[in-house]
Scaffold this active site. Sequence first.
Site, PDB file in Angstrom:
ATOM      1  N   CYS A  12       0.837  -1.199   0.000  1.00 23.90           N
ATOM      2  CA  CYS A  12       0.000   0.000   0.000  1.00 23.90           C
ATOM      3  C   CYS A  12       0.874   1.252   0.000  1.00 23.90           C
ATOM      4  O   CYS A  12       2.082   1.204   0.265  1.00 23.90           O
ATOM      5  CB  CYS A  12      -0.928   0.005   1.213  1.00 23.90           C
ATOM      6  SG  CYS A  12      -0.087   0.290   2.786  1.00 23.90           S
ATOM      7  N   HIS A  40       5.474  -6.383   6.933  1.00 22.89           N
ATOM      8  CA  HIS A  40       5.417  -7.788   7.349  1.00 22.89           C
ATOM      9  C   HIS A  40       5.911  -8.672   6.199  1.00 22.89           C
ATOM     10  O   HIS A  40       5.166  -9.474   5.635  1.00 22.89           O
ATOM     11  CB  HIS A  40       3.990  -8.166   7.744  1.00 22.89           C
ATOM     12  CG  HIS A  40       3.435  -7.322   8.857  1.00 22.89           C
ATOM     13  ND1 HIS A  40       4.015  -7.269  10.107  1.00 22.89           N
ATOM     14  CD2 HIS A  40       2.377  -6.485   8.903  1.00 22.89           C
ATOM     15  CE1 HIS A  40       3.332  -6.445  10.880  1.00 22.89           C
ATOM     16  NE2 HIS A  40       2.335  -5.952  10.171  1.00 22.89           N
ATOM     17  N   HIS A  72       2.228   2.678  10.777  1.00 21.34           N
ATOM     18  CA  HIS A  72       1.169   2.537  11.784  1.00 21.34           C
ATOM     19  C   HIS A  72       1.072   3.764  12.683  1.00 21.34           C
ATOM     20  O   HIS A  72       0.035   4.015  13.288  1.00 21.34           O
ATOM     21  CB  HIS A  72       1.437   1.327  12.687  1.00 21.34           C
ATOM     22  CG  HIS A  72       1.317   0.006  11.997  1.00 21.34           C
ATOM     23  ND1 HIS A  72       0.272  -0.299  11.157  1.00 21.34           N
ATOM     24  CD2 HIS A  72       2.102  -1.096  12.040  1.00 21.34           C
ATOM     25  CE1 HIS A  72       0.425  -1.533  10.708  1.00 21.34           C
ATOM     26  NE2 HIS A  72       1.522  -2.036  11.222  1.00 21.34           N
ATOM     27  N   CYS A  94       1.621   6.898   8.032  1.00 19.21           N
ATOM     28  CA  CYS A  94       0.802   7.004   6.823  1.00 19.21           C
ATOM     29  C   CYS A  94      -0.142   8.203   6.932  1.00 19.21           C
ATOM     30  O   CYS A  94      -0.741   8.429   7.991  1.00 19.21           O
ATOM     31  CB  CYS A  94      -0.010   5.723   6.646  1.00 19.21           C
ATOM     32  SG  CYS A  94      -1.221   5.798   5.309  1.00 19.21           S
ATOM     33  N   HIS A 122      -3.700  -3.653  18.072  1.00 16.25           N
ATOM     34  CA  HIS A 122      -2.979  -3.280  16.852  1.00 16.25           C
ATOM     35  C   HIS A 122      -2.217  -1.976  17.092  1.00 16.25           C
ATOM     36  O   HIS A 122      -2.749  -1.042  17.701  1.00 16.25           O
ATOM     37  CB  HIS A 122      -3.965  -3.101  15.696  1.00 16.25           C
ATOM     38  CG  HIS A 122      -3.313  -3.025  14.354  1.00 16.25           C
ATOM     39  ND1 HIS A 122      -2.670  -1.890  13.907  1.00 16.25           N
ATOM     40  CD2 HIS A 122      -3.189  -3.944  13.363  1.00 16.25           C
ATOM     41  CE1 HIS A 122      -2.187  -2.109  12.700  1.00 16.25           C
ATOM     42  NE2 HIS A 122      -2.485  -3.351  12.345  1.00 16.25           N
ATOM     43  N   GLU A 124      -1.554   0.517  15.242  1.00 15.74           N
ATOM     44  CA  GLU A 124      -2.240   1.715  14.735  1.00 15.74           C
ATOM     45  C   GLU A 124      -3.305   2.191  15.714  1.00 15.74           C
ATOM     46  O   GLU A 124      -3.416   3.387  16.003  1.00 15.74           O
ATOM     47  CB  GLU A 124      -2.885   1.431  13.377  1.00 15.74           C
ATOM     48  CG  GLU A 124      -3.650   2.635  12.830  1.00 15.74           C
ATOM     49  CD  GLU A 124      -4.459   2.330  11.587  1.00 15.74           C
ATOM     50  OE1 GLU A 124      -5.522   2.954  11.414  1.00 15.74           O
ATOM     51  OE2 GLU A 124      -4.036   1.470  10.785  1.00 15.74           O
ATOM     52  N   THR A 160      -7.660   2.196   9.869  1.00 15.54           N
ATOM     53  CA  THR A 160      -7.654   2.413   8.419  1.00 15.54           C
ATOM     54  C   THR A 160      -7.846   1.143   7.597  1.00 15.54           C
ATOM     55  O   THR A 160      -8.251   1.216   6.436  1.00 15.54           O
ATOM     56  CB  THR A 160      -6.337   3.078   7.977  1.00 15.54           C
ATOM     57  OG1 THR A 160      -5.228   2.241   8.349  1.00 15.54           O
ATOM     58  CG2 THR A 160      -6.182   4.448   8.615  1.00 15.54           C
ATOM     59  N   CYS A 188      -8.737   3.684   4.912  1.00 12.87           N
ATOM     60  CA  CYS A 188      -7.836   4.011   3.807  1.00 12.87           C
ATOM     61  C   CYS A 188      -8.493   3.649   2.479  1.00 12.87           C
ATOM     62  O   CYS A 188      -9.081   2.574   2.338  1.00 12.87           O
ATOM     63  CB  CYS A 188      -6.533   3.230   3.993  1.00 12.87           C
ATOM     64  SG  CYS A 188      -5.441   3.241   2.568  1.00 12.87           S
TER      65      CYS A 188
END
Length: 201
Positions: A12, A40, A72, A94, A122, A124, A160, A188
Amino acid sequence: MRVEVARHAGICYGVERALKLAEEAAESGAPVRTLGPLIHNPQAVQALRDKGVEVAASLEDASEGTLVIRSHGVSPAIIAAAGEKGLDVVDATCPFVRKAHEAAEVLVAEGYTLVIVGEPDHPEVEGIVAHAGGAALVVEDVADLPATLGTRRVGVVVQTTQSAERLAEIVEALLPRCTDLRVINTICSATAKRQEAAHEL
């Protein structure tokens, strides 16, 4: 065996941008570390190492040079702590994640009880919670919502990479529980396109 590739696939924009910023930082010759892996993908992480970019598991592992914040994002406290250590911080958060940070800050400042649609553990989501001052309810699905929220003013942001369907389900469940509901869709656009392409397969 037939292999089909979705119309929208691959790295992305946010991760691609972070990789580019890390590579540019390494060109200086100074030590460069990323706070956690940027992607990852072991091969991509090794490719960065070959260019002089190491991975720091925590801020304590970075004592000099440049620290790259992954896409993140992190809490403002970590950015501040890195600066206090004398590190040159390259913030590769991002832009879509940054939008979620800003939306959370605005909703809390305006007096809304913040609900974050996403995965509690997570990175983020942890960053969004931090930008909200730690005052947020994180829910992955409708079952995570309490029977009563203790407020009639609720603001919603979303991790996102969550689906629009998941967001819609939770918003629908929130409607009868409050009188003032404000939703800022921070999904996103690349994620939405990938999910749509996957459904087409």
